[in-house]
Scaffold this motif. Structure first.
Motif, short mmCIF file in Angstrom:
data_model
loop_
_atom_site.label_atom_id
_atom_site.label_comp_id
_atom_site.label_asym_id
_atom_site.label_seq_id
_atom_site.Cartn_x
_atom_site.Cartn_y
_atom_site.Cartn_z
N VAL A 35 0.84 -1.20 0.00
CA VAL A 35 0.00 0.00 0.00
C VAL A 35 0.87 1.25 0.00
O VAL A 35 0.59 2.22 -0.71
CB VAL A 35 -0.98 -0.01 1.20
N ARG A 36 1.96 1.24 0.77
CA ARG A 36 2.89 2.38 0.73
C ARG A 36 3.49 2.55 -0.66
O ARG A 36 3.65 3.67 -1.14
CB ARG A 36 4.01 2.19 1.76
N THR A 37 3.80 1.44 -1.32
CA THR A 37 4.32 1.51 -2.68
C THR A 37 3.27 2.13 -3.61
O THR A 37 3.58 2.97 -4.45
CB THR A 37 4.71 0.10 -3.18
N ALA A 38 2.01 1.71 -3.46
CA ALA A 38 0.93 2.26 -4.28
C ALA A 38 0.77 3.75 -4.04
O ALA A 38 0.57 4.52 -4.99
CB ALA A 38 -0.38 1.53 -3.99
N LEU A 39 0.88 4.19 -2.79
CA LEU A 39 0.79 5.62 -2.49
C LEU A 39 1.94 6.40 -3.12
O LEU A 39 1.76 7.51 -3.61
CB LEU A 39 0.76 5.85 -0.97
N ALA A 40 3.12 5.81 -3.12
CA ALA A 40 4.27 6.47 -3.77
C ALA A 40 4.05 6.58 -5.27
O ALA A 40 4.40 7.60 -5.88
CB ALA A 40 5.55 5.70 -3.46
N LEU A 42 1.11 6.77 -6.79
CA LEU A 42 0.12 7.83 -6.94
C LEU A 42 0.76 9.22 -6.79
O LEU A 42 0.49 10.13 -7.58
CB LEU A 42 -0.98 7.69 -5.87
N ALA A 43 1.60 9.36 -5.79
CA ALA A 43 2.28 10.65 -5.58
C ALA A 43 3.17 11.00 -6.76
O ALA A 43 3.27 12.18 -7.13
CB ALA A 43 3.10 10.60 -4.29
N VAL A 68 -1.36 7.05 -11.69
CA VAL A 68 -2.50 7.09 -10.76
C VAL A 68 -3.30 5.79 -10.85
O VAL A 68 -3.65 5.19 -9.84
CB VAL A 68 -3.37 8.33 -11.03
N GLY A 71 -1.31 2.95 -9.31
CA GLY A 71 -1.37 3.00 -7.85
C GLY A 71 -2.65 2.37 -7.31
O GLY A 71 -2.62 1.61 -6.35
N GLY A 72 -3.76 2.68 -7.95
CA GLY A 72 -5.02 2.06 -7.54
C GLY A 72 -5.03 0.56 -7.78
O GLY A 72 -5.47 -0.22 -6.92
N THR A 75 -2.96 -1.34 -5.21
CA THR A 75 -3.67 -1.47 -3.94
C THR A 75 -4.65 -2.63 -3.96
O THR A 75 -4.69 -3.45 -3.03
CB THR A 75 -4.42 -0.16 -3.61
#
Length: 120
Positions: A35-40, A42-43, A68, A71-72, A75
């Motif tokens: 999830v942290r990887t997905a947030l990165a 997205l960022a 984006v 990232g989704g 997750t």
């Protein structure tokens, strides 16, 4: 109704036997790392768009949207992977293949090549 049957997803928790908590907690930590990887990811997509990099609009817009969406997707796939591994631990069956890592490696490679051409 017992506490065990109230946990979701049922197809995971109703299978097999309760494992050593250390294994389940390690699986949860791995899920949170994804999830942290997905947030990165997205960022990264937001940063490309916000900074206006690269100058080529179609590359920037395409990469931003792709990051984006990726990232989704990461997750969702991380959740599926967590559930499949938890079920395998509970039923004492072999762990599933590491397809998420292959997908992410390919996506990063394609993005890096596109950015290299855009900055050249």
């Amino acid at each position: 109704m017992s506490t065990m049957t109230q946990r979701r997803p049922h197809w995971v928790y109703d299978a097999g036997q309760e494992p050593d908590p250390r294994f389940s907690l390690a699986n949860e930590r791995t899920f949170l790392a994804w999830v942290r990887t997905a947030l990165a990811i997205l960022a990264g997509g937001v940063a490309l768009q916000a900074l206006g990099l690269p100058d080529t609009d179609w590359v920037r817009d395409g990469l931003a949207v792709a990051l984006v969406l990726l990232g989704g997707l990461v997750t969702v796939l991380a959740m599926v992977r967590w559930a499949r591994i938890e079920r395998a631990i509970r039923t004492r069956t072999p762990l599933p293949a590491f397809n998420l890592g292959i997908l992410l490696t390919g996506a990063v490679l394609v993005g890096a090549v596109l950015l290299a051409f855009a900055f050249a």
